[in-house]
Design a protein around this motif. Structure first.
Motif, PDB file in Angstrom:
ATOM      1  N   HIS A  90       0.854  -1.184   0.000  1.00 55.72           N
ATOM      2  CA  HIS A  90       0.000   0.000   0.000  1.00 55.72           C
ATOM      3  C   HIS A  90       0.892   1.236   0.000  1.00 55.72           C
ATOM      4  O   HIS A  90       2.091   1.145   0.237  1.00 55.72           O
ATOM      5  CB  HIS A  90      -0.919   0.026   1.231  1.00 55.72           C
ATOM      6  CG  HIS A  90      -0.156   0.155   2.516  1.00 55.72           C
ATOM      7  ND1 HIS A  90       0.498  -0.907   3.097  1.00 55.72           N
ATOM      8  CD2 HIS A  90       0.099   1.224   3.313  1.00 55.72           C
ATOM      9  CE1 HIS A  90       1.100  -0.505   4.196  1.00 55.72           C
ATOM     10  NE2 HIS A  90       0.883   0.794   4.350  1.00 55.72           N
ATOM     11  N   ASP A  92       1.023   5.265   1.716  1.00 51.92           N
ATOM     12  CA  ASP A  92       0.468   5.987   2.858  1.00 51.92           C
ATOM     13  C   ASP A  92      -0.216   7.277   2.402  1.00 51.92           C
ATOM     14  O   ASP A  92       0.232   7.934   1.446  1.00 51.92           O
ATOM     15  CB  ASP A  92       1.588   6.347   3.840  1.00 51.92           C
ATOM     16  CG  ASP A  92       1.881   5.210   4.818  1.00 51.92           C
ATOM     17  OD1 ASP A  92       1.448   4.069   4.556  1.00 51.92           O
ATOM     18  OD2 ASP A  92       2.545   5.478   5.842  1.00 51.92           O
ATOM     19  N   HIS A 229       4.646  -0.282  -0.034  1.00 57.39           N
ATOM     20  CA  HIS A 229       5.333  -1.023   1.024  1.00 57.39           C
ATOM     21  C   HIS A 229       4.372  -1.964   1.728  1.00 57.39           C
ATOM     22  O   HIS A 229       3.164  -1.718   1.759  1.00 57.39           O
ATOM     23  CB  HIS A 229       5.964  -0.051   2.025  1.00 57.39           C
ATOM     24  CG  HIS A 229       4.973   0.861   2.706  1.00 57.39           C
ATOM     25  ND1 HIS A 229       4.393   1.944   2.068  1.00 57.39           N
ATOM     26  CD2 HIS A 229       4.436   0.839   3.955  1.00 57.39           C
ATOM     27  CE1 HIS A 229       3.563   2.556   2.902  1.00 57.39           C
ATOM     28  NE2 HIS A 229       3.553   1.900   4.050  1.00 57.39           N
TER      29      HIS A 229
HETATM   30 FE   LIG Z   1       2.030   2.161   5.541  1.00 59.17          FE
END
Ligand SMILES: [Fe+2]
Length: 270
Positions: A90, A92, A229
């Motif tokens: 994903h 952030d 990540h």
């Molecule tokens: Fe994350």
């Protein structure tokens, strides 16, 4: 020829190099999309200053650090058993759209022992490789141009292509767990099919990507516009990291208001 996930994982995974020198970490971040600063420290003060230490005059803003633990803490996404599942690839802050942090840091305070390993995939590289493959061209074109809905439930709308264009002309590839056709998509069946294919490729490549550990006192810097990540499941109690979001001169702008290293302000602002 069908899309080869093993070849994609080999070509697009990133295992970050390490250095004790912040300038070297900055150069590696530019080159590879991630790098680890070793011997950085383990406390909140380290987390609060690491963005300025590494990014130097490229830093425009950094958010207050958030502790990431298995116990939940201030991270509203964590549930009691989240640690026992892989956290898939994903990015952030995708709910901020073009104003998502373009770099973020994870400062490892207490590592897990032998599990909870991290992995990284260069999504920009993945799209380049797919675009050069007759079997991947449609998907790459879709990811770069077709608007989809990545709004978090109850938060501000986050609509745009997966590879969201930034004012600079660059793009930020976002990856959320919950992505769907927009309400006015002219062909939601095609969009859903291509989203399912993209998610499947990312999940497959994420499962195949090489793993690496973070040691206590290490701080990883990740280009959040380029890399996704994830981490493996873990069982060690007390694993703890500090997360710190940062915006550089390459970000698509800095969100207004107080900056925290999570998306709580998206909800506070409605
Ligand atoms: Fe994350």
């Amino acid at each position: 020829m069908p899309i080869d996930l093993i070849a994609l994982a080999r070509e697009c995974s990133v295992v970050p190099e390490r250095s004790t020198d912040p300038g070297t970490v900055r150069d590696l971040l530019d080159r590879d999309g991630a790098a680890v600063l070793t011997g950085a420290g383990t406390d909140i003060d380290t987390a609060a200053t690491v963005a300025a230490t590494v990014l130097a005059d490229r830093l425009v803003a950094s958010a207050r650090p958030i502790e990431v633990t298995d116990g939940g803490g201030m991270d509203r996404r964590h549930s009691a058993d989240a640690a026992r599942r892989m956290l898939p690839l994903h990015t952030d802050g995708f709910g901020y759209g073009a104003q998502a942090p373009d770099v973020f840091f994870l400062v490892c305070a207490t590592p897990s022992a032998g599990d909870g390993l991290s992995f990284l995939v260069d999504q920009q590289r993945l799209l380049d490789v797919l675009a050069a493959d007759p079997d991947g061209r449609e998907l790459a074109e879709f990811a770069r141009t077709h608007p989809v809905d990545q709004s978090e439930p109850g938060a501000r709308p986050a609509i745009g292509p997966l590879a969201l264009p930034l004012p600079s002309g660059a793009s930020a590839v976002r990856r959320s767990a919950d992505v769907r056709p927009t309400d006015d998509d002219p062909d939601p069946a095609r969009t859903d099919r291509l989203l399912t294919l993209w998610q499947g490729i990312l999940d497959g490549v994420g499962a195949l990507a090489p793993r690496f550990a973070l040691d206590a006192g290490s701080a990883i810097a990740i280009d959040n516009a380029r890399l996704a990540h994830g981490r493996d499941a873990y069982t060690t109690p007390g694993r703890s990291l500090w997360r710190c979001w940062a915006w550089t001169d390459r970000a698509g702008g800095v969100p207004a208001g107080e900056l925290w290293s999570d998306t709580r302000m998206l909800f506070a602002l409605g």
